[in-house]
Design a protein around this motif. Structure first.
Motif, PDB file in Angstrom:
ATOM      1  N   ALA A  71      87.330  50.608  92.127  1.00 53.79           N
ATOM      2  CA  ALA A  71      87.657  49.310  91.665  1.00 53.79           C
ATOM      3  C   ALA A  71      88.953  48.927  91.435  1.00 53.79           C
ATOM      4  O   ALA A  71      88.873  49.868  90.640  1.00 53.79           O
ATOM      5  N   SER A  72      89.833  47.835  90.851  1.00 59.25           N
ATOM      6  CA  SER A  72      90.349  47.814  89.521  1.00 59.25           C
ATOM      7  C   SER A  72      89.819  46.774  89.158  1.00 59.25           C
ATOM      8  O   SER A  72      89.295  45.548  89.628  1.00 59.25           O
ATOM      9  N   VAL A  73      89.821  46.410  88.327  1.00 59.96           N
ATOM     10  CA  VAL A  73      89.775  45.154  87.085  1.00 59.96           C
ATOM     11  C   VAL A  73      90.528  45.089  86.103  1.00 59.96           C
ATOM     12  O   VAL A  73      91.158  45.671  85.660  1.00 59.96           O
ATOM     13  N   GLY A  74      90.151  43.505  86.177  1.00 59.09           N
ATOM     14  CA  GLY A  74      90.673  42.676  85.150  1.00 59.09           C
ATOM     15  C   GLY A  74      90.339  42.424  84.034  1.00 59.09           C
ATOM     16  O   GLY A  74      89.024  41.436  84.564  1.00 59.09           O
ATOM     17  N   ILE A  75      90.767  41.753  83.258  1.00 59.03           N
ATOM     18  CA  ILE A  75      89.646  41.372  81.761  1.00 59.03           C
ATOM     19  C   ILE A  75      90.625  39.697  80.941  1.00 59.03           C
ATOM     20  O   ILE A  75      91.540  40.109  81.009  1.00 59.03           O
ATOM     21  N   SER A  76      90.205  38.634  80.684  1.00 64.36           N
ATOM     22  CA  SER A  76      90.634  37.798  80.525  1.00 64.36           C
ATOM     23  C   SER A  76      89.504  37.283  79.495  1.00 64.36           C
ATOM     24  O   SER A  76      87.725  37.549  79.349  1.00 64.36           O
ATOM     25  N   THR A  77      89.645  37.015  78.621  1.00 64.61           N
ATOM     26  CA  THR A  77      89.001  35.954  77.733  1.00 64.61           C
ATOM     27  C   THR A  77      89.573  34.624  77.053  1.00 64.61           C
ATOM     28  O   THR A  77      90.718  34.112  76.997  1.00 64.61           O
ATOM     29  N   ALA A  78      88.195  33.669  77.404  1.00 64.41           N
ATOM     30  CA  ALA A  78      88.394  32.144  76.912  1.00 64.41           C
ATOM     31  C   ALA A  78      88.351  31.976  75.444  1.00 64.41           C
ATOM     32  O   ALA A  78      87.426  32.871  74.722  1.00 64.41           O
ATOM     33  N   PRO A  79      88.166  31.244  74.714  1.00 61.03           N
ATOM     34  CA  PRO A  79      89.685  30.676  75.136  1.00 61.03           C
ATOM     35  C   PRO A  79      90.902  30.975  74.374  1.00 61.03           C
ATOM     36  O   PRO A  79      92.293  30.352  75.009  1.00 61.03           O
ATOM     37  N   VAL A  80      91.293  32.966  74.058  1.00 61.10           N
ATOM     38  CA  VAL A  80      92.594  32.876  74.075  1.00 61.10           C
ATOM     39  C   VAL A  80      93.769  33.397  75.422  1.00 61.10           C
ATOM     40  O   VAL A  80      94.685  32.564  75.735  1.00 61.10           O
ATOM     41  N   GLY A  82      93.274  30.983  78.194  1.00 57.23           N
ATOM     42  CA  GLY A  82      92.598  29.511  78.401  1.00 57.23           C
ATOM     43  C   GLY A  82      91.555  28.585  78.352  1.00 57.23           C
ATOM     44  O   GLY A  82      90.597  29.776  78.208  1.00 57.23           O
ATOM     45  N   GLY A  83      91.481  27.886  79.063  1.00 53.54           N
ATOM     46  CA  GLY A  83      90.389  26.774  78.186  1.00 53.54           C
ATOM     47  C   GLY A  83      89.750  26.006  78.887  1.00 53.54           C
ATOM     48  O   GLY A  83      89.230  25.875  79.703  1.00 53.54           O
ATOM     49  N   THR A  84      90.768  26.844  80.491  1.00 50.41           N
ATOM     50  CA  THR A  84      89.003  26.275  82.340  1.00 50.41           C
ATOM     51  C   THR A  84      89.270  27.362  82.579  1.00 50.41           C
ATOM     52  O   THR A  84      89.392  28.714  82.790  1.00 50.41           O
ATOM     53  N   VAL A  85      88.213  27.263  83.720  1.00 49.05           N
ATOM     54  CA  VAL A  85      87.550  28.307  84.061  1.00 49.05           C
ATOM     55  C   VAL A  85      88.947  28.950  85.238  1.00 49.05           C
ATOM     56  O   VAL A  85      89.249  30.481  85.174  1.00 49.05           O
ATOM     57  N   HIS A  86      90.164  28.164  85.736  1.00 48.55           N
ATOM     58  CA  HIS A  86      90.452  28.445  86.773  1.00 48.55           C
ATOM     59  C   HIS A  86      91.486  29.633  85.659  1.00 48.55           C
ATOM     60  O   HIS A  86      92.264  31.015  86.269  1.00 48.55           O
ATOM     61  N   THR A  87      92.088  29.002  84.315  1.00 46.50           N
ATOM     62  CA  THR A  87      93.223  29.476  83.747  1.00 46.50           C
ATOM     63  C   THR A  87      92.609  31.218  83.597  1.00 46.50           C
ATOM     64  O   THR A  87      92.962  31.956  83.440  1.00 46.50           O
ATOM     65  N   VAL A  88      91.176  31.306  82.892  1.00 44.96           N
ATOM     66  CA  VAL A  88      90.499  32.344  82.416  1.00 44.96           C
ATOM     67  C   VAL A  88      90.745  33.273  83.625  1.00 44.96           C
ATOM     68  O   VAL A  88      90.706  35.006  83.114  1.00 44.96           O
ATOM     69  N   ILE A  89      90.488  32.788  84.770  1.00 42.02           N
ATOM     70  CA  ILE A  89      89.485  33.532  85.989  1.00 42.02           C
ATOM     71  C   ILE A  89      91.491  34.386  86.340  1.00 42.02           C
ATOM     72  O   ILE A  89      91.548  35.424  86.973  1.00 42.02           O
ATOM     73  N   GLY A  90      92.418  32.999  86.740  1.00 41.79           N
ATOM     74  CA  GLY A  90      93.735  33.210  87.094  1.00 41.79           C
ATOM     75  C   GLY A  90      94.265  34.898  86.270  1.00 41.79           C
ATOM     76  O   GLY A  90      95.143  35.749  86.670  1.00 41.79           O
ATOM     77  N   ALA A  91      94.251  34.754  84.621  1.00 42.29           N
ATOM     78  CA  ALA A  91      94.571  35.625  83.594  1.00 42.29           C
ATOM     79  C   ALA A  91      93.647  36.885  84.412  1.00 42.29           C
ATOM     80  O   ALA A  91      94.564  38.382  84.735  1.00 42.29           O
ATOM     81  N   ALA A  92      92.597  37.158  84.732  1.00 40.56           N
ATOM     82  CA  ALA A  92      91.971  38.152  85.551  1.00 40.56           C
ATOM     83  C   ALA A  92      91.849  38.906  86.406  1.00 40.56           C
ATOM     84  O   ALA A  92      92.109  39.959  86.418  1.00 40.56           O
ATOM     85  N   ASP A  93      92.834  37.702  87.277  1.00 39.41           N
ATOM     86  CA  ASP A  93      93.498  38.308  88.983  1.00 39.41           C
ATOM     87  C   ASP A  93      95.081  38.496  88.372  1.00 39.41           C
ATOM     88  O   ASP A  93      94.362  40.093  89.261  1.00 39.41           O
ATOM     89  N   GLU A  94      95.432  38.208  87.859  1.00 38.92           N
ATOM     90  CA  GLU A  94      96.790  38.577  87.263  1.00 38.92           C
ATOM     91  C   GLU A  94      96.219  40.468  87.004  1.00 38.92           C
ATOM     92  O   GLU A  94      97.267  41.471  87.399  1.00 38.92           O
ATOM     93  N   ARG A  95      95.885  40.384  86.117  1.00 38.96           N
ATOM     94  CA  ARG A  95      95.776  41.499  85.215  1.00 38.96           C
ATOM     95  C   ARG A  95      95.000  43.113  86.149  1.00 38.96           C
ATOM     96  O   ARG A  95      95.479  44.140  86.233  1.00 38.96           O
ATOM     97  N   MET A  96      94.187  42.547  87.786  1.00 43.77           N
ATOM     98  CA  MET A  96      93.117  43.206  88.654  1.00 43.77           C
ATOM     99  C   MET A  96      94.678  43.399  89.402  1.00 43.77           C
ATOM    100  O   MET A  96      94.574  44.823  88.967  1.00 43.77           O
ATOM    101  N   TYR A  97      95.321  42.493  88.580  1.00 41.96           N
ATOM    102  CA  TYR A  97      96.973  43.536  90.605  1.00 41.96           C
ATOM    103  C   TYR A  97      97.814  44.432  89.296  1.00 41.96           C
ATOM    104  O   TYR A  97      98.354  44.971  90.647  1.00 41.96           O
ATOM    105  N   LEU A  98      98.027  44.280  88.808  1.00 39.58           N
ATOM    106  CA  LEU A  98      98.324  45.007  87.843  1.00 39.58           C
ATOM    107  C   LEU A  98      98.355  46.680  88.042  1.00 39.58           C
ATOM    108  O   LEU A  98      98.756  47.743  88.561  1.00 39.58           O
ATOM    109  N   VAL A  99      96.389  46.400  87.873  1.00 41.55           N
ATOM    110  CA  VAL A  99      95.495  47.707  88.057  1.00 41.55           C
ATOM    111  C   VAL A  99      96.302  48.086  89.735  1.00 41.55           C
ATOM    112  O   VAL A  99      96.585  49.046  89.414  1.00 41.55           O
ATOM    113  N   LYS A 100      96.300  47.454  90.523  1.00 45.23           N
ATOM    114  CA  LYS A 100      96.020  47.719  92.258  1.00 45.23           C
ATOM    115  C   LYS A 100      97.326  48.256  92.154  1.00 45.23           C
ATOM    116  O   LYS A 100      97.469  49.662  92.985  1.00 45.23           O
ATOM    117  N   ASN A 101      98.477  47.842  91.008  1.00 43.50           N
ATOM    118  CA  ASN A 101      99.832  48.447  91.863  1.00 43.50           C
ATOM    119  C   ASN A 101      99.913  49.504  90.705  1.00 43.50           C
ATOM    120  O   ASN A 101     101.233  50.208  91.086  1.00 43.50           O
TER     121      ASN A 101
END
Length: 110
Positions: A71-80, A82-101
């Motif tokens: 597994a590749s894991v990206g972590i994000s925290t609120a409110p740092v 983002g302030g919405t579920v979509h922005t927080v999950i989006g940040a974690a998703d971007e970081r997960m892809y950085l790990v995958k790559n």
């Protein structure tokens, strides 16, 4: 067999998570674990331990084949991050892809 492995992985993630965490499948082969009231350092520590335990798990399929997962894991925290579920999950998703790559099988947090 892929669906069976995903279901087993989700169950294992729930077992490894704390009681206050919410663990769910987020489409395809991605999972999200929400860790309420958990700071970035604690989340990183928990994610490292969870990832190690998950990758050490041997999943026995109904046909007898034994599999492991990476597994590749990206972590994000609120409110740092983002302030919405979509922005927080989006940040974690971007970081997960950085790990995958960059080699996979790790946790990434800024």
């Amino acid at each position: 067999m892929g669906s069976e492995l995903l279901a087993s992985t989700g169950k294992r993630l729930q077992e490894l998570s704390r009681k206050q965490d919410w663990c769910f499948r987020y489409g395809g082969d991605e999972f999200v674990i929400l860790m309420p009231d958990t700071g970035a350092e604690t989340a990183l520590d928990l994610a490292d331990k969870l990832l190690d335990s998950l990758m050490a798990t041997h999943f026995r399929m109904k046909n007898g084949i034994e599999l492991t997962v990476q597994a590749s894991v990206g972590i994000s925290t609120a409110p740092v991050d983002g302030g919405t579920v979509h922005t927080v999950i989006g940040a974690a998703d971007e970081r997960m892809y950085l790990v995958k790559n960059s080699g996979r099988g790790r946790v990434w947090h800024p």
